[in-house]
Design a protein around this motif. Structure first.
Motif, PDB file in Angstrom:
ATOM      1  N   ALA A  56       0.855  -1.416   0.069  1.00  0.00           N
ATOM      2  CA  ALA A  56      -0.154  -0.031  -0.106  1.00  0.00           C
ATOM      3  C   ALA A  56       1.518   1.506  -0.476  1.00  0.00           C
ATOM      4  O   ALA A  56       0.490   2.184  -0.341  1.00  0.00           O
ATOM      5  N   ASP A  57       1.895   0.918   0.390  1.00  0.00           N
ATOM      6  CA  ASP A  57       3.129   2.299   0.554  1.00  0.00           C
ATOM      7  C   ASP A  57       3.649   3.690  -1.336  1.00  0.00           C
ATOM      8  O   ASP A  57       4.032   3.962  -0.977  1.00  0.00           O
ATOM      9  N   LEU A  58       3.344   1.952  -1.905  1.00  0.00           N
ATOM     10  CA  LEU A  58       3.617   2.521  -3.296  1.00  0.00           C
ATOM     11  C   LEU A  58       2.524   2.905  -3.882  1.00  0.00           C
ATOM     12  O   LEU A  58       2.999   3.694  -5.561  1.00  0.00           O
TER      13      LEU A  58
ATOM     14  N   PHE B 282      -4.414   4.916 -21.946  1.00  0.00           N
ATOM     15  CA  PHE B 282      -3.755   3.287 -21.695  1.00  0.00           C
ATOM     16  C   PHE B 282      -2.022   3.794 -21.801  1.00  0.00           C
ATOM     17  O   PHE B 282      -0.891   2.842 -21.632  1.00  0.00           O
ATOM     18  N   VAL B 283      -1.791   4.843 -22.554  1.00  0.00           N
ATOM     19  CA  VAL B 283      -0.092   5.007 -22.969  1.00  0.00           C
ATOM     20  C   VAL B 283       0.448   5.514 -21.574  1.00  0.00           C
ATOM     21  O   VAL B 283       1.357   5.303 -21.624  1.00  0.00           O
ATOM     22  N   ASP B 284      -0.613   5.631 -19.983  1.00  0.00           N
ATOM     23  CA  ASP B 284       0.845   5.710 -18.765  1.00  0.00           C
ATOM     24  C   ASP B 284       0.467   4.061 -18.569  1.00  0.00           C
ATOM     25  O   ASP B 284       1.291   3.817 -17.354  1.00  0.00           O
TER      26      ASP B 284
ATOM     27  N   LYS C 272       7.329   0.842 -12.380  1.00  0.00           N
ATOM     28  CA  LYS C 272       6.721   2.000 -11.015  1.00  0.00           C
ATOM     29  C   LYS C 272       6.869   1.105 -10.246  1.00  0.00           C
ATOM     30  O   LYS C 272       7.768   0.926  -9.207  1.00  0.00           O
ATOM     31  N   LEU C 273       5.537   0.305 -10.068  1.00  0.00           N
ATOM     32  CA  LEU C 273       5.648  -0.871  -9.323  1.00  0.00           C
ATOM     33  C   LEU C 273       6.309  -1.334  -9.170  1.00  0.00           C
ATOM     34  O   LEU C 273       6.431  -2.530  -7.607  1.00  0.00           O
TER      35      LEU C 273
ATOM     36  N   SER D 283       3.641   7.073 -15.296  1.00  0.00           N
ATOM     37  CA  SER D 283       2.922   6.571 -14.193  1.00  0.00           C
ATOM     38  C   SER D 283       1.941   7.566 -13.207  1.00  0.00           C
ATOM     39  O   SER D 283       2.166   8.088 -13.132  1.00  0.00           O
ATOM     40  N   PHE D 284       0.619   6.836 -12.775  1.00  0.00           N
ATOM     41  CA  PHE D 284      -0.159   7.163 -12.375  1.00  0.00           C
ATOM     42  C   PHE D 284      -0.485   6.290 -11.077  1.00  0.00           C
ATOM     43  O   PHE D 284      -1.274   7.162 -10.199  1.00  0.00           O
ATOM     44  N   LEU D 285       0.583   5.538 -10.711  1.00  0.00           N
ATOM     45  CA  LEU D 285       0.670   5.134  -9.154  1.00  0.00           C
ATOM     46  C   LEU D 285       1.873   5.288  -8.751  1.00  0.00           C
ATOM     47  O   LEU D 285       2.978   4.640  -8.910  1.00  0.00           O
TER      48      LEU D 285
END
Length: 615
Positions: free
Chosen positions: A274-276, A291-293, A300-301, A314-316
């Motif tokens: 969850a900290d990610l 989708f491009v993201d 990134k994850l 990245s959106f996360l």
């Protein structure tokens, strides 16, 4: 001494391997569950007119529900090419569905699962690929209908894709026998039909049948979740559920309306990781993602740096990032049907740019029209039985459209000419143009020319022809000006030495319609004498649209003279437009005069099958 050093080296190797193994095991697993051909409009989690999907809703309890997630393209091969690369399709040459020629990935870029494999992940895809790129063999440990994360080494992190085809548009290619066997009463309540659709029993049945497919799809999602839980993997696995683009009622898949692009997206966030993610578990996310993201987000994850050549972000992220409120869309060729449309969703406003507005939305596309609802819609139009909103699908479109999708979710009220929205219109027009010119957008060349001249290295071609593309966009945008202001520029450009400047000047003249009738003498000359067959066709198209003269002789001669199936396919698009549009011109096609190389093109076969059936 040598023995001593060998022992030291061995110890270092053991420690290094142990460290890498421990580091690898500390990374999360990532699963993608993708359902085909459904926009967010069919799930009650996103839309009150949708149906309950308890298994997807279960993911939302421990995860994130994205209210503004979008495919960048409304069809599978282009959408999936964007997903696998993290790149905008018109920049890298994969914007056409089905591919007439695959293209290489940009120099130095790999399909993103390759980076995961190189970092120690086990990567599997079950099973659909459908990329317009030449495949790089390093992407998957296994890509087949037997691919499973269960075949990884003990403790190895994995990235697994599971594709669900239950909701594909082919599920709505039913005949009357199906309606008899499974009556409407046995299906879910169809709910409200879109205002631009005929309000008929067949449309109700089609939507109800599709909702039943959504239920079946959700059950499959549940099976996958249960299997992960059984294997003790939920606590360390991110699960993405999303639709691969919109669909599948008529006018959605294949179109840049919200029903073609706005997808459902839910991501399970494992407590251990969850900290990610900066968003709280169980929350709804209003930021825009597309989708491009997705590729940069997965990397990134996994703790992997995204290549600079990717367009997405990245959106996360562990820390909150600036709010995003925009997404871009693109529509070019779908099987045998050509168009050139771009879109920008910004906040609650949607801007659509139709570069060839005379190409009406409902232009024949053989696969689409296997759906009975499409056939009925066309028949009702031909019979004069539709209201203005429903009939617009078969009429020429404005060059630009603006919608408030919060007030007008099915984009039926065009605000582009409303003075109250002028500032918003100009702002979105500017943003879209900046995006197109910065890529640059390769689609301002005809596809057949790109295949012959650019597809060995599309990105480098775009870079070296950026000024020319910017000029073509500038010419195309003359159609947004007052005619009197640009008519001299159009007239001058019709005599340009650059064939694609002439090409766009002809399209702009056709976009102006009767206002540009004074150019008919010049355009007649082009129809007879231009060195480019497609320009002769575009000139004949102008004459046909304005009903100055029958375009059939010139178009047929260009078709017979072509030995390039890809060029002929674009010519045939104009022939179908002239036949089925308001002119209703007749085309007596002699297939014996068509070059064998042209007739071997699979998409040409689709067009000829339709045209010969009509005559």
């Amino acid at each position: 001494m040598n023995s001593f050093f060998r022992r030291i080296v061995l110890i270092i190797l053991i420690v290094t391997v142990s460290f890498l193994k421990a580091h690898s095991q500390s990374r999360p697993n990532i699963v993608w569950i993708t359902s085909e051909d459904n926009s967010k409009h069919y799930l009650s989690l996103f839309d009150s007119n949708g149906i309950s999907t308890p298994n997807i809703e279960r993911l939302a309890v421990t995860g994130l529900t994205f209210d503004h997630a979008f495919s960048n393209a409304p069809v599978c091969s282009v959408a999936r090419s964007t997903l696998i690369s993290g790149c905008y399709a018109p920049r890298v040459g994969v914007q056409f569905h089905r591919k007439l020629q695959k293209v290489p990935l940009p120099n130095g870029l790999k399909m993103f699962p390759t980076y995961l494999r190189e970092a120690g992940y086990y990567t599997t895809n079950n099973a659909k690929e459908d990329y317009n790129f030449i495949k790089n063999d390093g992407a998957w440990d296994d890509s087949s209908n037997k691919a499973s994360y269960k075949n990884r080494k003990e403790g190895q992190p994995f990235f697994h894709v599971f594709n669900i085809a239950i909701t594909h548009e082919g599920s709505l290619h039913f005949d009357e026998n199906v309606i008899d066997k499974i009556p409407l009463e046995e299906l879910p309540e169809p709910g409200r039909l879109q205002p631009n659709h005929p309000q008929t029993e067949l449309f109700k049945y089609t939507r109800a049948r599709y909702l039943s497919k959504i239920q079946d799809m959700d059950k499959k999602v549940g099976e996958i979740i249960n299997e992960l839980e059984k294997d003790g993997l939920l606590e360390n696995t991110f699960i993405f559920y999303f639709g691969d683009h919109g669909g599948v009622m008529p006018g959605s898949k294949g179109y840049l309306y919200e029903t073609g692009l706005h997808i459902p997206l839910v991501i399970h966030i494992p407590e251990k990781y969850a900290d990610l993610v900066s968003y709280p578990q169980g929350s709804r996310v209003t930021d825009f993602v597309s989708f491009v993201d997705f590729a940069p987000t997965v990397l990134k994850l996994a703790g992997i740096q995204s290549p600079e050549r990717m367009d997405g972000k990245s959106f996360l992220n562990p820390k909150s990032t600036p709010t995003r409120q925009q997404t871009f869309g693109y529509a070019d060729r779908f099987d045998e049907k050509y168009d050139l449309v771009r879109s920008l969703r910004s906040g609650k406003y949607k801007y659509i740019r139709n570069y060839q507005p005379f190409n009406f939305d409902g232009l024949m596309n053989n696969y689409r029209y296997q759906q009975k609802a499409y056939e009925e819609w066309w028949d009702l139009y031909c019979g004069g039985k539709l209201d203005k909103t429903q009939a617009s699908f078969f009429k020429s479109r404005p060059a630009e459209m603006l919608f408030d999708v919060e007030q007008d979710p099915f984009e039926t009220n065009n605000l582009a000419q409303d003075p109250a929205y002028r500032k918003i219109l100009l702002s979105l027009r500017h943003d879209l143009r900046e995006w197109e010119t910065s890529m640059p957008d390769l689609s301002f060349y005809p596809e057949f020319y790109l295949i012959n001249s650019a597809f060995n290295n599309p990105v480098e071609f775009g870079k070296s022809h950026k000024k020319e593309i910017q000029q073509y966009i500038k010419i195309a945008d003359w159609s947004l000006e007052d005619y009197d202001k640009v008519k001299k520029s159009i007239s001058k450009t019709l005599d340009s030495s650059d064939p694609w400047e002439r090409y766009w000047a002809l399209i702009v003249a056709s976009s102006f319609g009767q206002e540009a009738k004074e150019m008919q003498v010049t355009i007649k000359s082009i129809a007879l004498n231009d060195p480019e067959k497609i320009n002769r066709v575009r000139a004949a198209e102008f004459l046909g649209l304005l009903k100055i003269e029958n375009p059939a002789p010139i178009m047929l001669q260009a078709l017979y003279n072509s030995s390039d199936g890809n060029e002929a396919l674009l010519i045939l698009n104009s022939i179908v437009l002239m036949q089925d549009g308001s002119g209703k011109y007749a085309f007596d096609i002699d297939t014996n005069k068509i070059h064998d190389e042209v007739k071997s093109n699979e998409e040409v076969k689709r067009r000829l099958l339709y045209l010969m059936d009509q005559n």
